[in-house]
Design an enzyme around this catalytic site. Structure first.
Site, mmCIF file in Angstrom:
data_model
loop_
_atom_site.group_PDB
_atom_site.id
_atom_site.type_symbol
_atom_site.label_atom_id
_atom_site.label_comp_id
_atom_site.label_asym_id
_atom_site.label_seq_id
_atom_site.Cartn_x
_atom_site.Cartn_y
_atom_site.Cartn_z
ATOM 1 N N ARG A 1 14.848 -3.791 -0.742
ATOM 2 C CA ARG A 1 15.786 -3.689 -1.858
ATOM 3 C C ARG A 1 17.239 -3.648 -1.411
ATOM 4 O O ARG A 1 18.087 -4.316 -1.986
ATOM 5 C CB ARG A 1 15.497 -2.432 -2.676
ATOM 6 C CG ARG A 1 14.268 -2.526 -3.497
ATOM 7 C CD ARG A 1 14.140 -1.261 -4.315
ATOM 8 N NE ARG A 1 12.931 -1.296 -5.098
ATOM 9 C CZ ARG A 1 12.245 -0.225 -5.406
ATOM 10 N NH1 ARG A 1 12.638 0.958 -5.013
ATOM 11 N NH2 ARG A 1 11.152 -0.333 -6.119
ATOM 12 N N GLU B 1 0.943 -1.565 -3.651
ATOM 13 C CA GLU B 1 2.290 -1.973 -3.234
ATOM 14 C C GLU B 1 2.428 -3.493 -3.228
ATOM 15 O O GLU B 1 3.476 -4.033 -3.572
ATOM 16 C CB GLU B 1 2.618 -1.397 -1.863
ATOM 17 C CG GLU B 1 2.724 0.124 -1.836
ATOM 18 C CD GLU B 1 3.820 0.685 -2.733
ATOM 19 O OE1 GLU B 1 4.864 0.017 -2.923
ATOM 20 O OE2 GLU B 1 3.642 1.800 -3.253
ATOM 21 N N GLU C 1 3.012 -4.449 -6.878
ATOM 22 C CA GLU C 1 4.302 -4.005 -7.392
ATOM 23 C C GLU C 1 5.477 -4.709 -6.727
ATOM 24 O O GLU C 1 6.441 -5.093 -7.381
ATOM 25 C CB GLU C 1 4.446 -2.485 -7.223
ATOM 26 C CG GLU C 1 3.522 -1.704 -8.130
ATOM 27 C CD GLU C 1 3.643 -0.201 -7.941
ATOM 28 O OE1 GLU C 1 4.415 0.258 -7.075
ATOM 29 O OE2 GLU C 1 2.949 0.526 -8.680
ATOM 30 N N GLU C 2 5.409 -4.867 -5.391
ATOM 31 C CA GLU C 2 6.549 -5.410 -4.651
ATOM 32 C C GLU C 2 6.535 -6.931 -4.518
ATOM 33 O O GLU C 2 7.597 -7.548 -4.433
ATOM 34 C CB GLU C 2 6.598 -4.788 -3.253
ATOM 35 C CG GLU C 2 6.861 -3.306 -3.276
ATOM 36 C CD GLU C 2 6.924 -2.648 -1.915
ATOM 37 O OE1 GLU C 2 7.255 -1.455 -1.862
ATOM 38 O OE2 GLU C 2 6.647 -3.330 -0.893
ATOM 39 N N HIS D 1 11.587 8.965 10.048
ATOM 40 C CA HIS D 1 10.749 8.116 10.885
ATOM 41 C C HIS D 1 9.431 7.919 10.146
ATOM 42 O O HIS D 1 8.807 8.876 9.706
ATOM 43 C CB HIS D 1 10.523 8.795 12.244
ATOM 44 C CG HIS D 1 9.718 7.971 13.179
ATOM 45 N ND1 HIS D 1 10.246 6.902 13.850
ATOM 46 C CD2 HIS D 1 8.416 8.038 13.533
ATOM 47 C CE1 HIS D 1 9.298 6.349 14.592
ATOM 48 N NE2 HIS D 1 8.178 7.025 14.417
ATOM 49 N N ARG E 1 13.445 -8.022 -5.498
ATOM 50 C CA ARG E 1 13.030 -8.549 -4.195
ATOM 51 C C ARG E 1 12.800 -10.052 -4.283
ATOM 52 O O ARG E 1 12.480 -10.580 -5.337
ATOM 53 C CB ARG E 1 11.723 -7.911 -3.739
ATOM 54 C CG ARG E 1 11.746 -6.402 -3.646
ATOM 55 C CD ARG E 1 10.361 -5.876 -3.338
ATOM 56 N NE ARG E 1 10.304 -4.444 -3.412
ATOM 57 C CZ ARG E 1 10.630 -3.618 -2.414
ATOM 58 N NH1 ARG E 1 11.052 -4.095 -1.270
ATOM 59 N NH2 ARG E 1 10.534 -2.314 -2.566
#
Length: 147
Positions: free
Chosen positions: A34, A59, A62-63, A90, A113
């Site tokens: 993003r 994911e 969705e992405e 991390h 995206r």
């Protein structure tokens, strides 16, 4: 300015979305992040009720707007995630194979995206994380040995 990294890695799960081209080559679907717009695989924080593979599959939808057949674990990589607070977390990402069977025209993050198919060796060349590069470069062998 980002703050000192948090030392204990937080777990994430993701997928390597792939298909086989008409020429028999492995192709990998990458998405942009993003904020920095760098190329990456779909990944996210654990969703307890879905488990590791289910989280990765969610994911991916969705992405990247893709669905398909979830497969075996194919590796893991680590990366530093800059949180909204400015802290650096991390993260350790466990990846599963996802044989894509459907690409949606509409999906939740389509306006946030970009997505693009790459030959697996080209996908390895455009991602920044070294261990993710190795996973993508070796993806056909990793998939064969994990199955």
């Amino acid at each position: 300015m980002s703050k000192k990294p948090r030392s204990i890695p937080r777990q994430q799960y993701g997928v390597v979305p792939y298909r086989i081209s008409a020429a028999g080559e492995f192709e990998i679907l990458l998405i942009t992040t993003r904020e920095t717009r760098r190329w990456m695989v779909p990944k996210g924080w654990p969703i307890k009720k879905l488990g590791p593979l289910g989280t990765g599959l969610r994911e991916a939808f969705e992405e990247a707007g893709v669905t398909g057949d979830g497969g075996p674990a194919v590796g893991e990589f680590h990366y530093p995630k800059v949180l909204r607070s400015g802290h650096v977390q991390h993260c350790r990402v466990e990846l599963f194979a996802l044989r894509v069977t459907d690409e949606k025209e509409e999906w939740p993050e389509r306006h946030e995206r970009d997505r693009q198919w790459f030959a697996h060796h080209d996908a390895a060349a455009v991602v920044q994380e070294e261990h993710l590069q190795m996973i993508l470069l070796d993806f056909p062998g990793r998939l064969a040995s994990a199955s």
